[in-house]
Design a protein around this motif. Structure first.
Motif, PDB file in Angstrom:
ATOM      1  N   GLU A  86       0.833  -1.191   0.000  1.00  0.00           N
ATOM      2  CA  GLU A  86       0.000   0.000   0.000  1.00  0.00           C
ATOM      3  C   GLU A  86       0.880   1.259   0.000  1.00  0.00           C
ATOM      4  N   ALA A  87       1.941   1.222   0.828  1.00  0.00           N
ATOM      5  CA  ALA A  87       2.864   2.359   0.885  1.00  0.00           C
ATOM      6  C   ALA A  87       3.548   2.559  -0.466  1.00  0.00           C
ATOM      7  N   ARG A  88       3.883   1.452  -1.098  1.00  0.00           N
ATOM      8  CA  ARG A  88       4.523   1.550  -2.435  1.00  0.00           C
ATOM      9  C   ARG A  88       3.559   2.173  -3.439  1.00  0.00           C
ATOM     10  N   ALA A  89       2.287   1.746  -3.332  1.00  0.00           N
ATOM     11  CA  ALA A  89       1.300   2.284  -4.268  1.00  0.00           C
ATOM     12  C   ALA A  89       1.108   3.788  -4.048  1.00  0.00           C
ATOM     13  N   ILE A  90       1.066   4.185  -2.789  1.00  0.00           N
ATOM     14  CA  ILE A  90       0.857   5.611  -2.472  1.00  0.00           C
ATOM     15  C   ILE A  90       2.035   6.455  -2.976  1.00  0.00           C
ATOM     16  N   THR A  91       3.255   5.921  -2.781  1.00  0.00           N
ATOM     17  CA  THR A  91       4.455   6.694  -3.161  1.00  0.00           C
ATOM     18  C   THR A  91       4.849   6.448  -4.610  1.00  0.00           C
ATOM     19  N   ASP A  92       4.061   5.622  -5.282  1.00  0.00           N
ATOM     20  CA  ASP A  92       4.317   5.336  -6.694  1.00  0.00           C
ATOM     21  C   ASP A  92       5.730   4.784  -6.898  1.00  0.00           C
ATOM     22  N   ARG A  93       6.158   3.923  -6.006  1.00  0.00           N
ATOM     23  CA  ARG A  93       7.492   3.312  -6.121  1.00  0.00           C
ATOM     24  C   ARG A  93       7.377   1.800  -6.216  1.00  0.00           C
ATOM     25  N   ASP A 138      10.671   0.197  -7.036  1.00  0.00           N
ATOM     26  CA  ASP A 138      12.083  -0.125  -7.289  1.00  0.00           C
ATOM     27  C   ASP A 138      12.602  -1.050  -6.191  1.00  0.00           C
ATOM     28  N   PRO A 139      13.737  -1.679  -6.410  1.00  0.00           N
ATOM     29  CA  PRO A 139      14.258  -2.625  -5.400  1.00  0.00           C
ATOM     30  C   PRO A 139      14.387  -2.004  -4.015  1.00  0.00           C
ATOM     31  N   GLY A 140      14.682  -0.728  -3.947  1.00  0.00           N
ATOM     32  CA  GLY A 140      14.829  -0.061  -2.653  1.00  0.00           C
ATOM     33  C   GLY A 140      13.538   0.049  -1.874  1.00  0.00           C
ATOM     34  N   ALA A 141      12.420  -0.113  -2.574  1.00  0.00           N
ATOM     35  CA  ALA A 141      11.122  -0.026  -1.902  1.00  0.00           C
ATOM     36  C   ALA A 141      10.680  -1.378  -1.370  1.00  0.00           C
ATOM     37  N   HIS A 142      11.515  -2.391  -1.617  1.00  0.00           N
ATOM     38  CA  HIS A 142      11.208  -3.733  -1.105  1.00  0.00           C
ATOM     39  C   HIS A 142      12.177  -4.112   0.002  1.00  0.00           C
ATOM     40  N   LEU A 143      11.776  -5.028   0.812  1.00  0.00           N
ATOM     41  CA  LEU A 143      12.663  -5.493   1.891  1.00  0.00           C
ATOM     42  C   LEU A 143      13.723  -6.451   1.360  1.00  0.00           C
TER      43      LEU A 143
END
Lengths: 243, 579
Positions: free
Chosen positions: B565-572, B574-579
């Motif tokens: 959800e956070a990724r969707a909100i920030t439109d990210r 990329d690998p850095g947006a994943h754990l």
């Protein structure tokens, strides 16, 4: 002819019509409970007061005492079950004890202390529940409601008003207000009603009386739930926020 | 306290709410206010009832409101998804144009007819296939009125494959009552007692003793209730009895009324069987016209009438005290017992609640005498039992056997091959493997309300158990803590297990919760909710072991997916947006 039951091998007299809980409280024996209050008709929903009668689990608040019953109350098995039930009540709602105005006055919290609860154990449900702040002097925060129906019964049977009810089913069950809009402000509740003061948790709160008693000096900071329930502490005294 | 005879069911809260739901496709605050005023009931009671029963809604449903069964026998997740996809609507939602809503519902009792759905809470379509789904889509998209849908889609056959004591010969309406009036009530009661008849709903309490206790109980009025809230997944025998043997059932109720001194009876029909209502009412009317019901029955000065109350989607209302609460226009919460309904039931008056099959059997016992009945079955289980057979077999349907038949014999008769497991008595009964197929069906052996669901070797046992856990969590009334929270925890635990995220620790947790729910719940629903899981752990251990991870602990949730959800909100992404 005198009648008696035995609770954990202690002989306890009782009068016809009394429940096991009635007899135990009269004899100074504490059975953990949340939905029970001696002023109101027994309900038997929280199941914390479950005891074993001749090997069978029953709610002591709704089971009539019968001559010769052999009852187990304070056993490791039962206290473990009570602990689990208490943990269940914590995780199904949203309980934020450190910031709750009811901290130290909260029966759920006190029972948890009594049973040695150190964590919620189960994964939180994080339900979305509605807050009703419409009334000028009474606040309804359903996040903390444990569905004990004490307010429902107090309003109906003692206040004669029928302000509260339970709606929904299963884990969607929730406290509802008997007014055309479903809001407290449109009901005929009064801040002196017993229903307002009987809530064992912080679901029904009186506004503008926050933190009048400092943390550390509150009801259950000073006395255990067992002492309060067995002592001569009147219902009105122990539930008032401005005591 | 007592009611007027005959009772007028038009103003029953459940019926008024049903009409409103049909008219407006939901029940608004305004409607609740108006209904509470016109019926003189508290606003919160009406609201509570609306929100308790699955067939009432606070948000608008579609003009076509489709409820797809999620039962392991009469549901089909693939067909359900196809319907959702083709109509472009998400499960549980109403399409934005208000045309259609699709949701799932617990077993609708069509287990011998394959995948089935309920339409607008009043019609049932069975034997669904991909082709039929596509035809339904066309009719919905073109807003074709239900009257113009093919009539035969709504036909539901009986599928009786084996007839025994109860179903062999046709029943002549009034024939049992004519025998009854030749005897006084104590004689009829005695006949029922000595026959050894036990309740067919599952609990197996002596019917004669129940009637005797009710007859002796003091009250302003006595009532007889026929429990036709057949909600146990896999059970449909009562549906067949009501469809083709309604006179037999009503005659049983009338005999009960004669014995206990009742003037009013109720048939509590589950909402899923609403399609039977008009025919049942017509049967009642015919019985009144022929002197078998109403005032002065058979000219003997005996008055008794029957009203039908239709439920609205709540399995718990099959529990007799919850059923009585529902009849009293309240949420279906099981009462504290004692007092039992025989002394304080409907309107706190002495009440007999009997299952449909029990009452049908009563009429036959009166007609043929107790010796006829006693000579069938086993020593402790007299007579016969109707079994509702479904699942993986060649001939699903109704089979009537004398008590004492082995499970294997039934499996042979119904054409079941490669059987991995049988769920006897529905989810609240027992999940058994081949080691138990030689066991005999009877109260002292394998006890069952009638549901027999067969699972072949290709079925995923864990998925079945998960389905049952979902059922109990969905149907828990919510009154007591162990059941309300426990059944939800069990469902969540089974989800984690089925998703391959569980460890040995989680299995211990499941056992711990199961034991608590079984032991401390208020009523039978909670007491039996963990049965499928516990039987699964006992008899299908391998299925569990194969699924669990070989490590100490696995968190309940996947942190990376929680961040979506956070990724969707920030439109990210990329690998850095994943754990």
């Amino acid at each position: 002819m005198s009648q008696s039951i035995s609770i954990d091998d202690i002989e306890v007299p009782f009068e016809s019509g009394q429940t096991i809980m009635d007899a135990a409280l009269a004899a100074g024996i504490y059975i953990p409970h949340l939905c029970h209050n001696p002023c109101l008709k027994p309900h038997g929903s929280c199941k914390l007061c479950s005891v074993e009668v001749n090997g069978r689990s029953v709610s002591s608040c709704t089971t009539k005492a019968e001559d010769g019953q052999e009852i187990i109350n304070n056993s490791e098995k039962l206290n473990k079950a009570r602990l689990t039930i208490t943990q269940m009540l914590f995780i199904e709602g949203n309980h934020l004890c450190p910031t709750c105005e009811k901290t130290g006055h909260c029966t759920l919290q006190a029972v948890a202390y009594h049973l040695g609860m150190l964590d919620g154990h189960f994964p939180q449900f994080y339900p979305k529940r509605e807050v009703d702040a419409s009334h000028p002097s009474i606040m309804l925060d359903r996040d903390r409601c444990i569905l004990c129906e004490l307010c429902v019964r107090a309003s109906r049977d003692m206040d004669g008003k029928n302000v509260f009810a339970i709606s929904g089913r299963g884990t969607d069950s929730h406290l509802s207000v008997n007014s055309p809009t479903g809001k407290l402000v449109d009901s005929n509740i009064d801040k002196d009603d017993l229903a307002v003061h009987i809530c064992p948790v912080g679901a029904i709160l009186i506004k503008e009386h926050g933190y009048e008693i400092p943390i550390g000096c509150r009801t259950f900071d000073l006395r255990s739930i067992a002492e309060i329930d067995l002592g001569d502490v009147k219902l009105s005294e122990k539930s008032q926020h401005n005591e | 306290m007592s009611i007027k005879y005959p009772y007028n069911p038009t103003n029953h809260l459940l019926h008024v709410l049903f009409e409103e739901q049909q008219r407006a496709h939901f029940i608004s605050n305004n409607a609740i206010q108006n209904i509470s005023k016109s019926l003189n009931l508290p606003h919160a009671q009406v609201e509570g009832v609306v929100e308790f029963y699955a067939f009432f809604h606070r948000e608008p449903r579609g003009q076509f409101d489709i409820l797809f069964s999620n039962c392991t026998s009469c549901g089909d997740a693939w067909l359900r998804q196809r319907l959702c996809d083709k109509l472009n609507v998400k499960l549980g939602e109403t399409r934005s144009d208000g045309l259609v809503s699709i949701d799932q519902t617990s077993c609708i009792g069509m287990c011998d007819h394959g995948a089935s759905l309920l339409l607008n809470n009043s019609l049932t379509i069975t034997s669904l296939t991909a082709k039929r789904i596509d035809q339904i889509v066309k009719l919905v998209e073109s807003s074709t009125a239900l009257q113009e849908w093919p009539k035969h889609w709504f036909d539901i056959s009986d599928n009786v494959h084996k007839r025994g004591l109860l179903l062999t010969e046709p029943f002549q309406p009034g024939s049992a009552l004519k025998v009854m009036i030749e005897h006084n009530p104590p004689e009829i009661l005695n006949e029922i007692i000595v026959s050894g008849l036990k309740g067919r709903g599952g609990a197996g309490f002596s019917t004669g003793l129940k009637w005797k206790l009710c007859r002796e109980a003091i009250g302003d009025a006595h009532y007889v209730i026929c429990n036709a809230d057949e909600g146990e997944p896999g059970t449909f025998k009562d549906r067949v009895l009501l469809n083709s043997y309604a006179d037999l059932v009503f005659e049983g109720m009338t005999i009960c009324a004669y014995v206990i001194g009742a003037k009013q009876g109720f048939l509590y029909l589950r909402g899923e069987y609403r399609y039977l209502l008009d025919t049942l009412n017509a049967t009642l009317q015919k019985r009144r016209e022929t002197g078998l019901l109403g005032g002065n029955i058979l000219g003997q000065g005996f008055d008794f009438d029957i009203s039908i109350i239709v439920g609205a989607g709540a399995y718990i209302c099959g529990e007799e005290s919850a059923l009585i609460e529902s009849l009293e226009e309240k949420r279906g919460i099981p009462r504290i017992r004692p007092p039992f309904p025989v002394t304080q039931g409907y309107k706190e008056q002495p009440t007999v609640v009997n299952n449909v099959e029990t009452l049908a059997t009563v009429a036959k016992i009166v007609l043929h005498g107790h010796h006829w009945f006693e000579s069938h079955g086993t020593n402790r289980s007299k007579g016969s039992k109707l079994l509702s057979v479904s699942g993986n077999c060649a001939r699903p349907g109704i089979y009537e056997y004398d008590f004492g038949v082995s499970l294997q014999e039934v499996l042979n008769d119904v054409g079941a091959e490669n059987v991995q497991a049988v769920q006897v008595g529905g989810p609240s009964g027992r999940l058994l493997g081949p080691d138990h197929f030689n066991h005999l069906i009877s109260f002292e052996g394998l006890s069952t309300g009638g549901s027999l669901m067969i699972f072949a070797k290709h079925r995923d046992i864990l998925a079945l158990i998960h389905n049952f856990s979902h059922f109990f969590a969905h149907e828990s009334c919510g009154f007591c803590t162990p059941c309300r929270v426990g059944t939800r925890l069990l469902e969540n635990s089974m989800s984690k297990l089925c998703n391959g995220h569980s460890t040995a620790y989680d299995i211990d947790e499941i056992k711990h919760i199961s034991a608590l729910v079984s032991q401390y719940s208020h009523c039978g629903l909670g007491v039996s909710a963990a049965h499928p899981i516990l039987d699964g752990l006992k008899y299908f251990q391998k299925s569990f072991e194969e699924k669990i991870l070989k490590k100490e602990m696995e968190p309940e949730f996947d942190l990376d997916s929680e961040l979506s959800e956070a990724r969707a909100i920030t439109d990210r992404d990329d690998p850095g947006a994943h754990l």
